[in-house]
Scaffold this motif. Structure first.
Motif, PDB file in Angstrom:
ATOM      1  N   THR A  62     -14.163 -16.068  63.130  1.00  0.00           N
ATOM      2  CA  THR A  62     -13.707 -15.681  64.086  1.00  0.00           C
ATOM      3  C   THR A  62     -13.970 -16.761  65.403  1.00  0.00           C
ATOM      4  N   VAL A  63     -13.949 -17.526  64.657  1.00  0.00           N
ATOM      5  CA  VAL A  63     -13.961 -19.189  65.454  1.00  0.00           C
ATOM      6  C   VAL A  63     -13.279 -19.844  64.332  1.00  0.00           C
ATOM      7  N   GLU A  64     -13.350 -20.105  63.500  1.00  0.00           N
ATOM      8  CA  GLU A  64     -11.972 -20.945  63.444  1.00  0.00           C
ATOM      9  C   GLU A  64     -11.244 -20.436  62.106  1.00  0.00           C
ATOM     10  N   ALA A  65      -9.900 -20.179  62.235  1.00  0.00           N
ATOM     11  CA  ALA A  65      -9.593 -18.837  61.308  1.00  0.00           C
ATOM     12  C   ALA A  65      -8.201 -19.464  60.196  1.00  0.00           C
ATOM     13  N   GLU A  66      -7.481 -18.743  59.549  1.00  0.00           N
ATOM     14  CA  GLU A  66      -6.272 -19.891  59.060  1.00  0.00           C
ATOM     15  C   GLU A  66      -5.949 -18.405  58.643  1.00  0.00           C
ATOM     16  N   PHE A  67      -3.907 -18.348  58.395  1.00  0.00           N
ATOM     17  CA  PHE A  67      -3.657 -17.174  58.154  1.00  0.00           C
ATOM     18  C   PHE A  67      -2.534 -18.065  57.228  1.00  0.00           C
ATOM     19  N   ALA A  68      -2.062 -18.123  55.967  1.00  0.00           N
ATOM     20  CA  ALA A  68      -1.279 -17.726  54.899  1.00  0.00           C
ATOM     21  C   ALA A  68      -0.740 -16.790  54.202  1.00  0.00           C
ATOM     22  N   GLU A  84      -3.632   4.684  50.816  1.00  0.00           N
ATOM     23  CA  GLU A  84      -5.154   5.519  50.357  1.00  0.00           C
ATOM     24  C   GLU A  84      -5.873   5.171  49.550  1.00  0.00           C
ATOM     25  N   GLY A  85      -7.243   5.134  49.616  1.00  0.00           N
ATOM     26  CA  GLY A  85      -7.612   5.101  48.280  1.00  0.00           C
ATOM     27  C   GLY A  85      -8.811   3.565  48.642  1.00  0.00           C
ATOM     28  N   ASP A  86      -8.197   3.031  48.942  1.00  0.00           N
ATOM     29  CA  ASP A  86      -8.435   1.584  48.992  1.00  0.00           C
ATOM     30  C   ASP A  86     -10.185   1.592  50.321  1.00  0.00           C
ATOM     31  N   CYS A  87     -10.720   0.629  50.070  1.00  0.00           N
ATOM     32  CA  CYS A  87     -12.217   0.405  50.606  1.00  0.00           C
ATOM     33  C   CYS A  87     -11.664  -1.061  50.886  1.00  0.00           C
ATOM     34  N   VAL A  88     -12.826  -1.068  52.005  1.00  0.00           N
ATOM     35  CA  VAL A  88     -12.364  -2.432  52.845  1.00  0.00           C
ATOM     36  C   VAL A  88     -14.016  -2.765  53.479  1.00  0.00           C
ATOM     37  N   ASP A  89     -14.678  -4.188  53.699  1.00  0.00           N
ATOM     38  CA  ASP A  89     -15.399  -4.553  53.489  1.00  0.00           C
ATOM     39  C   ASP A  89     -15.157  -5.027  54.944  1.00  0.00           C
ATOM     40  N   SER A  90     -15.679  -4.544  56.365  1.00  0.00           N
ATOM     41  CA  SER A  90     -15.027  -5.937  57.206  1.00  0.00           C
ATOM     42  C   SER A  90     -16.663  -6.298  57.328  1.00  0.00           C
ATOM     43  N   ALA A  91     -16.027  -7.748  57.594  1.00  0.00           N
ATOM     44  CA  ALA A  91     -17.006  -8.801  57.903  1.00  0.00           C
ATOM     45  C   ALA A  91     -17.128  -8.436  59.115  1.00  0.00           C
ATOM     46  N   LEU A  92     -18.684  -9.535  59.617  1.00  0.00           N
ATOM     47  CA  LEU A  92     -19.011  -9.364  60.852  1.00  0.00           C
ATOM     48  C   LEU A  92     -18.419 -10.603  61.673  1.00  0.00           C
ATOM     49  N   MET A  93     -18.078 -12.032  61.146  1.00  0.00           N
ATOM     50  CA  MET A  93     -17.411 -12.892  61.997  1.00  0.00           C
ATOM     51  C   MET A  93     -16.524 -13.363  60.428  1.00  0.00           C
ATOM     52  N   GLY A  94     -16.004 -12.381  60.442  1.00  0.00           N
ATOM     53  CA  GLY A  94     -14.641 -13.207  59.320  1.00  0.00           C
ATOM     54  C   GLY A  94     -13.574 -11.853  59.526  1.00  0.00           C
ATOM     55  N   ALA A  95     -12.523 -11.717  58.232  1.00  0.00           N
ATOM     56  CA  ALA A  95     -11.091 -11.129  57.884  1.00  0.00           C
ATOM     57  C   ALA A  95     -11.830  -9.801  56.579  1.00  0.00           C
ATOM     58  N   SER A  96     -11.771  -8.803  56.994  1.00  0.00           N
ATOM     59  CA  SER A  96     -11.327  -7.795  56.590  1.00  0.00           C
ATOM     60  C   SER A  96     -10.915  -7.871  54.955  1.00  0.00           C
ATOM     61  N   THR A 108     -17.670   1.493  46.478  1.00  0.00           N
ATOM     62  CA  THR A 108     -19.503   0.843  45.766  1.00  0.00           C
ATOM     63  C   THR A 108     -20.240   1.135  47.723  1.00  0.00           C
ATOM     64  N   SER A 109     -21.632   1.509  47.580  1.00  0.00           N
ATOM     65  CA  SER A 109     -21.826   1.522  48.697  1.00  0.00           C
ATOM     66  C   SER A 109     -21.650  -0.318  49.097  1.00  0.00           C
ATOM     67  N   ALA A 110     -21.720  -1.052  48.959  1.00  0.00           N
ATOM     68  CA  ALA A 110     -20.710  -2.417  49.812  1.00  0.00           C
ATOM     69  C   ALA A 110     -20.053  -2.523  50.360  1.00  0.00           C
ATOM     70  N   ALA A 111     -19.535  -1.232  50.372  1.00  0.00           N
ATOM     71  CA  ALA A 111     -18.566  -1.385  51.208  1.00  0.00           C
ATOM     72  C   ALA A 111     -18.520  -0.622  52.803  1.00  0.00           C
ATOM     73  N   ASP A 112     -17.180  -0.697  53.619  1.00  0.00           N
ATOM     74  CA  ASP A 112     -17.906   0.090  54.907  1.00  0.00           C
ATOM     75  C   ASP A 112     -17.389   0.748  55.208  1.00  0.00           C
ATOM     76  N   PHE A 113     -15.620   1.117  54.342  1.00  0.00           N
ATOM     77  CA  PHE A 113     -15.112   2.762  54.462  1.00  0.00           C
ATOM     78  C   PHE A 113     -14.228   2.550  53.428  1.00  0.00           C
ATOM     79  N   LYS A 114     -14.306   3.870  53.216  1.00  0.00           N
ATOM     80  CA  LYS A 114     -12.161   4.007  52.288  1.00  0.00           C
ATOM     81  C   LYS A 114     -11.699   4.627  52.766  1.00  0.00           C
ATOM     82  N   VAL A 115     -10.234   4.518  53.170  1.00  0.00           N
ATOM     83  CA  VAL A 115      -9.108   4.327  53.695  1.00  0.00           C
ATOM     84  C   VAL A 115      -8.796   6.368  52.921  1.00  0.00           C
ATOM     85  N   ALA A 116      -9.438   7.529  53.380  1.00  0.00           N
ATOM     86  CA  ALA A 116      -9.008   8.797  53.473  1.00  0.00           C
ATOM     87  C   ALA A 116      -7.519   9.017  52.890  1.00  0.00           C
ATOM     88  N   ARG A 117      -6.736   8.591  54.198  1.00  0.00           N
ATOM     89  CA  ARG A 117      -5.775   9.175  54.594  1.00  0.00           C
ATOM     90  C   ARG A 117      -4.650   8.626  55.418  1.00  0.00           C
TER      91      ARG A 117
END
Length: 203
Positions: A83-89, A139-151, A157-166
């Motif tokens: 969040t301090v130094e990001a890059e978008f490509a 739908e069906g993808d799982c996401v890891d939401s980094a605290l100070m970075g991009a998702s 697995t249990s390491a993911a933060d959530f699943k896009v159910a719909r």
């Protein structure tokens, strides 16, 4: 710029350094030859300058044209860094690393997106703008939401933060996921097309 090599006229080894004037006529040496070679070298140097300048101008045009290419709404890309130094490509939407889609492009730094659920990317050098980014998920993808970075998309697995159910298209309303839906289990994107993500535990 490299200078064309210059080859000095060779003096036979059986002549002393001071005996150059005694060289035979058979060597066909003429002062005009040395003058002609000097002229040729000067012309080659001049041509070399124009070639180098031409390449430099072409490189500059290519660089600035590429740097100025706008990121358009609907483009996908990889958001990385913190969040301090990001890059978008920019990347193809089908690429595994393309974790976001550009939903809005607003003039100025830290412009307000249509919803707090967008990730914001600020361009501060040159033309200043703000990109409002939505997750590039299905739908069906799982996401890891980094605290100070991009998702990012990850394995479910249990390491993911959530699943896009719909995914509810045509509606930007948390209630589209049910009357009991809350801010924690929904993501709402009003732009460029209304979209609501209904979330669930990853496993």
């Amino acid at each position: 710029m490299s200078t064309p090599p210059q080859y000095p006229r060779q003096i036979p080894s059986d002549h002393a350094p001071g005996d150059v004037e005694h060289l035979s006529e058979s060597e066909d040496y003429s002062p005009d030859d040395e003058h002609g070679e000097s002229t040729l070298v000067a012309v080659l140097k001049l041509l070399g300058v124009f070639v180098v300048l031409g390449l430099a101008i072409f490189a500059a045009r290519t660089y600035f044209a590429t740097g100025d290419e706008p990121v358009r709404v609907g483009s996908c890309g990889k958001l990385s860094g913190s969040t301090v130094e990001a890059e978008f490509a920019v990347a193809e939407c089908a690429d595994a690393d393309a974790n976001y889609v550009v939903a809005q492009r607003l003039d100025g730094v830290d412009a307000e997106c249509a919803s707090v659920d967008y990730a914001s990317y600020y361009q501060t050098s040159g033309a200043e703008y703000t990109l409002c980014l939505r997750l590039n998920v299905g739908e069906g993808d799982c996401v890891d939401s980094a605290l100070m970075g991009a998702s990012t998309r990850v394995a479910c697995t249990s390491a993911a933060d959530f699943k896009v159910a719909r995914i509810v298209r045509g509606a930007a309303d948390r209630s589209a996921c049910g009357s009991a839906a809350t801010d924690e289990d929904t993501i709402v994107y009003p732009q460029p097309e209304p979209l609501t993500l209904c979330l669930a535990p990853p496993v």
